[in-house]
Design an enzyme around this catalytic site. Structure first.
Site, PDB file in Angstrom:
ATOM      1  N   SER A 130       0.838  -1.203   0.000  1.00 30.68           N
ATOM      2  CA  SER A 130       0.000   0.000   0.000  1.00 30.68           C
ATOM      3  C   SER A 130       0.875   1.257   0.000  1.00 30.68           C
ATOM      4  CB  SER A 130      -0.960  -0.052   1.204  1.00 30.68           C
ATOM      5  OG  SER A 130      -1.848   1.037   1.192  1.00 30.68           O
TER       6      SER A 130
ATOM      7  N   HIS B  12      -8.242   1.274  -0.723  1.00 31.55           N
ATOM      8  CA  HIS B  12      -8.167   0.339  -1.849  1.00 31.55           C
ATOM      9  C   HIS B  12      -9.537  -0.198  -2.265  1.00 31.55           C
ATOM     10  CE1 HIS B  12      -3.948   0.776  -1.174  1.00 31.55           C
ATOM     11  NE2 HIS B  12      -4.088   0.366   0.063  1.00 31.55           N
TER      12      HIS B  12
END
Length: 308
Positions: free
Chosen positions: A90, A200
């Site tokens: 991430s 996400h």
């Protein structure tokens, strides 16, 4: 030996991280001071003293990236080790890009500071969160999420960490309703996380669009290979990065797939700034992972290399 450098994401923050590195390595100290000036943030206070800001995304993100980069600079001062490629979980993809010459270090910190603000703004007024689901295979989790979406609920597979560990994101109320659904499907655990953003997934569409202009202004045209969270494949140009980093905010993190796809190309993974990914990697690959977080862990890695 061939190396991959890996970098942790949000959730790896802790008060005191990087303190020993800051106090003992001049390049790390200089970076922290330059970052403090450039972002008008007292990073010494943010990283080393008790405070509430460390858990707010706009501060958490640059704090984690700064800590990772300081740990990288500590290793570099001892040994100029070149990775075959880098990757991050991430937020960690931005650390990977900085180390692989995709960003100037301070520019990377500016971008993730803005990224954190945009993510928070996208979630303001929405009671969102994330949930870790343990003990289910990917397909079952995906099927449950798709079924929920067909019923008008916002639940999305967000992080593929390792076999039997997926994080889902969405509206807190919807996630809470599905705790029992995941458990009935065989999950060992389905637990809401203390998060104020839903990463996400499509909830961050506005942040994804807003980030592009800041990436345009700071990304380098070419850089050493980085593996994309969105595709689990390598990329090395600004044009690719603009699309992939935009997609990264609204598509799931394919961390497990990234490690599986790349493990045959390297001998050792080296994590900078935490040991979170080291623990996850043990469940994905038999290739060793060393973490560099302080002087002791740095020395242990250097001793290992001397013995090779």
């Amino acid at each position: 030996m061939k190396f991959s450098f890996i970098f942790p994401g949000q959730g790896s923050q802790a008060i005191g991280m990087g303190k020993e590195i800051y106090e003992n390595f001049n390049d790390a100290k200089e970076l922290l001071h330059n970052a403090s000036d450039a972002l008008s943030v007292d990073f010494k206070k943010l990283l080393f003293e008790e405070n509430e800001l460390i858990n707010q995304s706009e501060f958490t993100q640059p704090a984690i990236v700064l800590n990772s980069l300081m740990c990288y600079l500590a290793l570099k001062s001892k040994l100029n080790l070149e990775p075959n490629f880098s990757l991050g979980h991430s937020l960690g993809e931005f650390s990977a890009l900085a180390v692989n010459s995709g960003f100037d270090f301070v520019d990377a910190l500016k971008v993730v500071n803005i990224r954190g603000k945009l993510m928070q703004e996208a979630c303001n007024g929405k009671d969102v969160s994330m949930m870790v689901v343990l003990g289910l295979n990917d397909q079952i989790v995906e099927e449950i999420c798709v079924g929920a979406q067909k019923d008008g609920l916002q639940i999305y597979a967000a992080n593929y960490n390792c076999d039997g560990q997926i994080v889902v994101a969405g509206v807190r109320e919807h996630l809470a309703k599905f705790e029992s659904v995941f458990k009935e499907a065989g999950a060992k655990r389905a637990m809401l996380l203390n998060m104020s953003v839903a990463s996400h997934c499509p909830i961050l569409s506005s942040a994804s669009i807003g980030l592009v202009s800041h990436l345009e202004a700071t990304l380098k045209d070419k850089f050493k290979s980085v593996i994309s969270n969105a595709t689990a494949k390598p990329y090395s140009s600004k044009n690719e990065a603009l699309n992939l980093l935009k997609d990264q905010l609204v598509k799931p993190v394919l961390y497990k797939q990234s490690i599986q796809n790349s493990q045959s190309e390297i001998d050792i993974f080296v994590e900078f700034g935490s040991s979170v990914l080291k623990g996850i990697n043990k469940k994905i690959t038999n290739k060793p992972t060393y973490s560099v977080t302080d002087i002791k862990s740095l020395d242990e890695f250097l001793v290992f290399l001397e013995g090779k």
